[in-house]
Design a protein around this motif. Structure first.
Motif, short mmCIF file in Angstrom:
data_model
loop_
_atom_site.label_atom_id
_atom_site.label_comp_id
_atom_site.label_asym_id
_atom_site.label_seq_id
_atom_site.Cartn_x
_atom_site.Cartn_y
_atom_site.Cartn_z
N LYS A 52 -3.85 -1.18 12.84
CA LYS A 52 -2.96 -0.28 13.54
C LYS A 52 -1.53 -0.80 13.40
O LYS A 52 -1.30 -2.00 13.59
CB LYS A 52 -3.35 -0.31 15.02
CG LYS A 52 -3.27 1.02 15.71
CD LYS A 52 -3.85 0.88 17.10
CE LYS A 52 -3.51 2.11 17.91
NZ LYS A 52 -4.21 2.14 19.17
N ARG A 53 -0.59 0.07 13.05
CA ARG A 53 0.81 -0.38 12.97
C ARG A 53 1.43 -0.27 14.36
O ARG A 53 1.20 0.70 15.07
CB ARG A 53 1.60 0.49 12.00
CG ARG A 53 1.11 0.38 10.56
CD ARG A 53 1.86 1.36 9.65
NE ARG A 53 1.34 1.33 8.29
CZ ARG A 53 1.34 2.38 7.47
NH1 ARG A 53 1.86 3.53 7.85
NH2 ARG A 53 0.86 2.27 6.25
N ARG A 54 2.24 -1.27 14.71
CA ARG A 54 2.99 -1.21 15.97
C ARG A 54 4.13 -0.21 15.79
O ARG A 54 4.71 -0.13 14.70
CB ARG A 54 3.54 -2.61 16.28
CG ARG A 54 2.44 -3.66 16.43
CD ARG A 54 2.92 -5.06 16.05
NE ARG A 54 3.92 -5.58 16.97
CZ ARG A 54 4.63 -6.69 16.73
NH1 ARG A 54 4.46 -7.37 15.59
NH2 ARG A 54 5.51 -7.11 17.59
N GLY A 87 -2.51 0.81 8.61
CA GLY A 87 -2.19 0.16 7.33
C GLY A 87 -3.05 0.69 6.19
O GLY A 87 -4.26 0.87 6.35
N THR A 88 -2.40 0.94 5.04
CA THR A 88 -3.11 1.40 3.85
C THR A 88 -4.00 0.29 3.29
O THR A 88 -5.08 0.55 2.77
CB THR A 88 -2.08 1.76 2.75
OG1 THR A 88 -1.02 2.49 3.36
CG2 THR A 88 -2.67 2.58 1.64
N VAL A 89 -3.54 -0.96 3.40
CA VAL A 89 -4.24 -2.08 2.76
C VAL A 89 -5.32 -2.65 3.67
O VAL A 89 -6.46 -2.86 3.26
CB VAL A 89 -3.22 -3.19 2.38
CG1 VAL A 89 -3.92 -4.42 1.84
CG2 VAL A 89 -2.24 -2.65 1.35
N GLY A 129 0.87 -1.17 0.00
CA GLY A 129 0.00 0.00 0.00
C GLY A 129 0.90 1.22 0.00
O GLY A 129 1.57 1.49 0.99
N HIS A 130 0.98 1.88 -1.14
CA HIS A 130 1.90 3.02 -1.29
C HIS A 130 1.07 4.29 -1.46
O HIS A 130 0.27 4.39 -2.38
CB HIS A 130 2.82 2.80 -2.49
CG HIS A 130 3.72 1.60 -2.33
ND1 HIS A 130 4.60 1.18 -3.29
CD2 HIS A 130 3.88 0.74 -1.28
CE1 HIS A 130 5.25 0.11 -2.85
NE2 HIS A 130 4.83 -0.17 -1.65
N THR A 131 1.28 5.24 -0.55
CA THR A 131 0.47 6.45 -0.55
C THR A 131 1.27 7.63 -1.09
O THR A 131 2.39 7.88 -0.64
CB THR A 131 0.02 6.79 0.89
OG1 THR A 131 -0.50 5.61 1.47
CG2 THR A 131 -1.02 7.88 0.90
#
Ligand code: GDP
Ligand code: IMO
Ligand code: MG
Length: 434
Positions: free
Chosen positions: A308-310, A302-304, A40-42
């Protein structure tokens, strides 16, 4: 003048999309070489956000050729959906600006389903290993590729051989499904699934290695866009909590059909702290209010999958390892602005394992879970660095932090990013001219 490979030096989501988009102004061709729509690239351009999963980030710039190389696993339905979504944002994608390797592997619905079945089963079984995958079918598709039973892009053009290949694939998958207590899949269902997308996918197919070779000889500048990060690499990552492809820079050659000599500058995208989505070891993880601060300020979702990211402190030992396994020439340091306002900052410089000092993360799963990070502490800065576009705009303590990072990882900062916006980027060394 050289080509540039962009790869993630941590556990993904370092800001590769933003940097690829920024660099693609200087490139002619942008190539994805591994992974799939687990990425997932923003990119944020004048306030408009574009989220890309399968398409190379260069696709949003008019006049650039985007390429999906043979090393990528392609879900054709996800591909069509992404093309349609971008069309809705005013980005037109035709064979004039997108080519797909005819020898790339396809992800089918049965791969996606199997990914989910395994993850659910692992969560409910004693001794099962839940990876926390994106459930996109990435692992099962790569398994079939290596097992020599995958359906590839070119197969969509030949319905007769396709039918035999589907039969072979289903012999394997239906045996597996029976064992797992799942319903078998019919040959017709898979044929229907594939024939329904063939007309949309086939116009993009190309002999990518040949096209890239010609373009390279004609002097085109090629930008390779990695997905995931080096610590998710199937060989060099925190196995088994990894993705199913080689994510390191060397894969840019094999996954696009070029020789290693074509790679040139290796740019490691590096977040100024550390994040990870999914399960697995994370020595510098912060479960306290500082971890929460980083997650909120850095918008670490996460984009995908929206998970929640750690979050945790910068781990210089890990990035030093990535500098070696990728042959990183220089890094793009991203999200420095997220650290604004913290009183002090810690950087992990190595670990203690069972009382012994070590300077790298061992390969063993058990040992990885036991390492204790060793930190140095730096003073923070109160000023805002958000949107800084010149080195001179950075507070002295922020510059100190950057210099410390460079020294500890053994690679220089070539680019510095200070917000999600395309132009909030400081160029120190142009990777294409290095
Ligand atoms: P990728 O997977 O490596 O392309 O990274 P993601 O796009 O998944 O995650 C990076 C997130 O950070 C995105 O939302 C970007 O818009 C954002 N981002 C990138 N660079 C910066 C930066 O320098 N500062 C801040 N605050 N956000 C950034
Ligand atoms: P980008 O390109 C962060 C993680 C998943 C899981 C593990 C395996 O946006 O940096 P998979 O679905 O690949 O079998 O999942 O890898 N993962 C990522 N984490 N960024 C990514 O991509 C990721 N792609 C996969 O969360 O832990
Ligand atoms: Mg990402």
């Amino acid at each position: 003048m050289t080509n540039v490979v962009v790869i993630g030096s941590q556990w993904g989501d370092e800001g590769k999309g933003k940097i690829v988009d920024w660099l693609s102004e200087r490139a002619d061709i942008v190539v994805r070489f591994q992974g799939g729509h687990n990425a997932g690239h923003t990119l944020v351009i004048d306030g408009t956000s574009y989220k890309l999963s399968l398409l190379p980030s260069g696709v949003v710039r008019p006049g650039k050729m985007a390429v999906i190389g043979n090393g990528v696993v392609i879900d054709p339905h996800a591909l069509c959906a992404e093309i349609d979504k971008l069309a809705g944002q005013g980005v037109t994608i035709t064979p004039d600006n997108l080519r797909i390797a005819d020898n790339a592997t396809l992800i089918l619905s049965l791969h996606r389903e199997l990914d989910g079945i395994r993850e659910d089963a692992a969560a409910n079984t004693n001794g099962g290993v839940k990876i926390g995958t994106t459930r996109r079918g990435i692992g099962p598709a790569y398994e079939d590729k290596v097992g020599r039973r995958a359906i590839r892009v070119m197969d969509l053009a030949d319905l007769e051989t396709l039918s035999a290949k589907v039969e072979r694939l289903l012999t394997h998958h239906n045996a597996l499904r029976r064992g797992l207590g799942e319903q078998e899949i019919s040959h017709d269902a898979i044929m229907q699934e594939l024939t329904s997308v063939a007309d949309r996918v086939l116009p993009f197919r190309d002999t990518v290695w040949l096209m890239l070779d010609k373009e390279r000889r004609a002097g085109a500048r090629i930008l390779f866009e990695g997905a995931q990060g080096s610590l998710l690499d199937i060989d060099h990552g925190t196995y088994p909590f990894v993705t199913s492809s080689n994510t390191v820079a060397g894969q840019a050659a094999a996954g696009s059909g070029m020789g290693p000599g074509a790679l040139g500058y290796i740019l490691g995208i590096t977040k100024a702290y550390t994040t990870r989505v999914g399960e697995g070891p994370f020595p510098t993880e912060l479960t306290d209010e500082i971890g929460q601060f980083l997650g909120e300020r850095g918008r670490e979702f996460g984009t995908v999958t929206g998970r929640k990211r750690r979050c945790g402190w910068f781990d210089a030992a890990l990035v030093r390892q990535s500098v070696a396994t990728n042959g990183i020439t220089g890094i793009a340091l991203t999200k420095l602005d997220v650290l604004d306002g913290l009183d002090e900052l810690k950087i992990c410089v190595g670990y203690t394992l069972d009382g012994q000092e070590i300077d790298h993360l061992p390969a063993s799963q058990g040992q990885q879970a036991r390492v204790v990070p060793k930190y140095i502490t730096l003073e923070g800065w109160k000023e805002s660095t958000v949107g800084a576009r010149k080195w001179a705009d950075l507070p002295a303590q922020a510059i100190k932090y950057v210099r410390q990072v460079e020294e500890l990882i053994g690679a220089p900062v070539a680019l510095l990013s200070t917000s999600p916006e395309r132009d909030d980027t400081i160029l120190v060394t142009d990777p294409f001219e290095d």
